[in-house]
Design an enzyme around this catalytic site. Structure first.
Site, PDB file in Angstrom:
ATOM      1  N   GLY A  18       0.854  -1.179   0.000  1.00 30.56           N
ATOM      2  CA  GLY A  18       0.000   0.000   0.000  1.00 30.56           C
ATOM      3  C   GLY A  18       0.888   1.227   0.000  1.00 30.56           C
ATOM      4  O   GLY A  18       1.887   1.285  -0.724  1.00 30.56           O
ATOM      5  N   HIS A  36       8.848  -3.187  -6.802  1.00 36.87           N
ATOM      6  CA  HIS A  36       8.131  -2.810  -8.033  1.00 36.87           C
ATOM      7  C   HIS A  36       9.089  -2.201  -9.062  1.00 36.87           C
ATOM      8  O   HIS A  36       8.698  -1.338  -9.846  1.00 36.87           O
ATOM      9  CB  HIS A  36       7.009  -1.805  -7.756  1.00 36.87           C
ATOM     10  CG  HIS A  36       5.930  -2.303  -6.850  1.00 36.87           C
ATOM     11  ND1 HIS A  36       5.043  -3.282  -7.228  1.00 36.87           N
ATOM     12  CD2 HIS A  36       5.602  -1.948  -5.587  1.00 36.87           C
ATOM     13  CE1 HIS A  36       4.196  -3.497  -6.221  1.00 36.87           C
ATOM     14  NE2 HIS A  36       4.524  -2.719  -5.224  1.00 36.87           N
ATOM     15  N   SER A  93       5.840  -5.151  -1.084  1.00 32.36           N
ATOM     16  CA  SER A  93       5.735  -3.755  -1.499  1.00 32.36           C
ATOM     17  C   SER A  93       6.052  -2.845  -0.312  1.00 32.36           C
ATOM     18  O   SER A  93       7.185  -2.817   0.154  1.00 32.36           O
ATOM     19  CB  SER A  93       4.337  -3.485  -2.071  1.00 32.36           C
ATOM     20  OG  SER A  93       4.249  -2.218  -2.653  1.00 32.36           O
ATOM     21  N   ALA A  94       5.083  -2.099   0.217  1.00 34.64           N
ATOM     22  CA  ALA A  94       5.340  -1.231   1.361  1.00 34.64           C
ATOM     23  C   ALA A  94       5.869  -2.031   2.547  1.00 34.64           C
ATOM     24  O   ALA A  94       6.741  -1.563   3.288  1.00 34.64           O
ATOM     25  CB  ALA A  94       4.061  -0.487   1.757  1.00 34.64           C
ATOM     26  N   GLU A 118       8.864  -7.256 -10.309  1.00 31.85           N
ATOM     27  CA  GLU A 118       7.643  -7.942  -9.940  1.00 31.85           C
ATOM     28  C   GLU A 118       7.857  -9.459  -9.991  1.00 31.85           C
ATOM     29  O   GLU A 118       8.567  -9.977 -10.849  1.00 31.85           O
ATOM     30  CB  GLU A 118       6.507  -7.557 -10.895  1.00 31.85           C
ATOM     31  CG  GLU A 118       6.273  -6.057 -11.017  1.00 31.85           C
ATOM     32  CD  GLU A 118       5.697  -5.424  -9.760  1.00 31.85           C
ATOM     33  OE1 GLU A 118       6.347  -5.529  -8.694  1.00 31.85           O
ATOM     34  OE2 GLU A 118       4.613  -4.842  -9.840  1.00 31.85           O
TER      35      GLU A 118
END
Length: 241
Positions: free
Chosen positions: A88, A158, A121-122, A193
């Protein structure tokens, strides 16, 4: 210590959450006899945080509860068998970890009790020393840069090196080179990814479902294209073989 640091959560909208890392995650869960996990969903600003817990329960085959369902967030971490940190917005996530007093409890859980940490991700960003290599916007006026520091090198998840026609801004490579120029003693691992780093006890491994490389950025050195972690040996305290 056991860390799963994933670039992203899904490879396609209809794919199971963390699906590309399921073989390694399921093996770890089975080996440790884990039956439940605590999800830290603070990075999810516009999505359904409770649905994220449901999706993870299905994907991992264990009971997953959001940390917000517990009367005490700190106690939830102190009792956790497995810590999951969702993707997020990295800035919002990191600030909430500090505001909720979770930084030290997470560090102690992972380092002292050997609780596995899975972040994508985050959640991957905040596992590093700071969030200075996130791709996200600082959506709150209060900015907190230091993060959990579970992994000693900055990560850019990413990562993409495509050049978009008509885009006149800096490329991701240029941005990461700027970071290294300003911070010449630091390095950045760029994860594409469908790839992740796995720390298990004292060993570091790299996985890519697409058999792609990761990139290593260092000041005044050529960008390295790496298919294994041997290039990281001088940067981390783990075995890279």
């Amino acid at each position: 210590m056991e860390l799963f640091l994933l670039s992203n959560g899904k490879l396609a909208d209809d794919a199971p959450l963390l699906g590309y890392a399921q073989p390694q995650l399921h093996a770890m869960i089975a080996q440790r006899g884990i039956t439940s996990a605590v999800l830290i969903p603070y990075a999810i600003i516009r999505g359904d945080q409770q649905q994220r817990a449901v999706d993870l329960s299905v994907s991992l085959g264990i009971s997953v509860r959001s940390i917000q369902d517990f009367s005490s967030a700190v106690e939830a971490i102190e009792q956790a068998e497995l810590i999951l940190v969702s993707g997020g917005n990295t800035w919002f996530l990191n600030q909430m970890l500090h505001e909720k007093g979770l930084v030290v409890p997470i560090q102690r859980a992972v380092r002292e009790r050997n609780v596995p940490y899975v972040g994508w991700s985050a959640g991957c960003n905040v596992a590093t020393p700071s969030i200075r290599t996130t791709n996200d916007m600082p959506v709150r006026s209060t900015v907190v840069l230091p993060a959990l520091g579970l992994f000693p090198v900055q990560i850019n998840p990413h990562y993409i090196d495509a050049h978009v026609s008509g885009h006149m801004g800096e490329t991701r490579d240029e941005r990461l080179a700027e970071f290294c120029a300003v911070n010449p003693d630091e390095s950045v691992i760029a994860l594409r990814e469908g790839s992740f780093l796995h720390v298990s006890e004292d060993r570091l491994n790299y996985f890519s479902v697409r058999d792609e490389d990761f990139k290593l950025f260092r000041h005044n050195q050529p960008i390295q294209h790496c298919y294994d972690v041997s290039a990281l040996q001088s940067l981390v305290p783990f075995r890279c073989d």
